[in-house]
Scaffold this active site. Sequence first.
Site, mmCIF file in Angstrom:
data_model
loop_
_atom_site.group_PDB
_atom_site.id
_atom_site.type_symbol
_atom_site.label_atom_id
_atom_site.label_comp_id
_atom_site.label_asym_id
_atom_site.label_seq_id
_atom_site.Cartn_x
_atom_site.Cartn_y
_atom_site.Cartn_z
ATOM 1 N N PRO A 1 38.135 41.697 35.342
ATOM 2 C CA PRO A 1 36.800 41.382 34.805
ATOM 3 C C PRO A 1 35.904 40.732 35.857
ATOM 4 O O PRO A 1 36.346 39.862 36.612
ATOM 5 C CB PRO A 1 37.100 40.369 33.679
ATOM 6 C CG PRO A 1 38.550 40.532 33.363
ATOM 7 C CD PRO A 1 39.197 40.975 34.639
ATOM 8 N N HIS A 2 34.663 41.197 35.903
ATOM 9 C CA HIS A 2 33.671 40.606 36.806
ATOM 10 C C HIS A 2 32.281 40.908 36.278
ATOM 11 O O HIS A 2 32.130 41.653 35.317
ATOM 12 C CB HIS A 2 33.840 41.119 38.238
ATOM 13 C CG HIS A 2 33.773 42.609 38.368
ATOM 14 N ND1 HIS A 2 34.891 43.406 38.248
ATOM 15 C CD2 HIS A 2 32.755 43.451 38.603
ATOM 16 C CE1 HIS A 2 34.543 44.671 38.404
ATOM 17 N NE2 HIS A 2 33.249 44.737 38.611
ATOM 18 N N GLY A 3 31.275 40.343 36.907
ATOM 19 C CA GLY A 3 29.907 40.497 36.428
ATOM 20 C C GLY A 3 29.249 41.775 36.928
ATOM 21 O O GLY A 3 29.908 42.693 37.399
#
Lengths: 102, 146
Positions: free
Chosen positions: B59-61
């Site tokens: 998960p990341h932006g």
Amino acid sequence: MSSIDGAAIKKVVIACDAGMGSSVMVASQLAKRLKPYSVSVSHTPVNDIPDDADVVLCQSTLLARARKSTGDTVVLGFQSFLGDPVFDRVEAAIRDGGSLDD
Amino acid sequence: MLTADGIHLGRAATGRDDAIDQCGRALLDLGAVEVDYLAAMHEREASLSTFIGEGVAIPHGTDQSRQFVKRTTLVVLQFPDGVDWGSGNTVKVCVGIAANGSEQVGILSALAHVLMDGDKAERLRSAADTRTVLDLLQSIDEENSQ
């Protein structure tokens, strides 16, 4: 549809949405495989693909976005981040020569 | 960038959103991101799954959310019971990423190598101490390694 001869490939760019995670994973694997052929492998956000890329790889779902800015550059999609068959195609074209088509 | 205090083993999550929240909060607790980054992590996941195979998600932006990253940082959260990630995928390890440069590349290279090796991938999923995780994910410098 675009194509390029494997011998002419000097710069492969991996694009993903943010350029901070997924594309980095793929770029690191390909960099290792393409190291013997003096081909550079880099990663970028899909909205920031450099003009001098010879081949662009991105997640299949991002193909349309990638092609907006890449003109007639070969753009190939992958489904898997780990060992997708398209990585083999790119390596084979660079190693053996021959046409790489999208 | 990846330190012992960013590794959280034996977590449980009610689902994908909860797991992503936990990754975001771990980054927040380390002072790596501003709170707005968490919403961007959910936005990114909704547009395109960060599941990468071998029971791992990253998960990341979004590209736009780099402004909320104060320091390039990775966190590792382990969910031994698995988290339903949709599309039939189950996640046992999340590597949460906050990046505003490219310092994370070495560790993600190490992650790729671990996941291409079935035994190492299993060691990561079942790690019982933070040392094991740190050893597996030691930064690899692709440019200078063979």
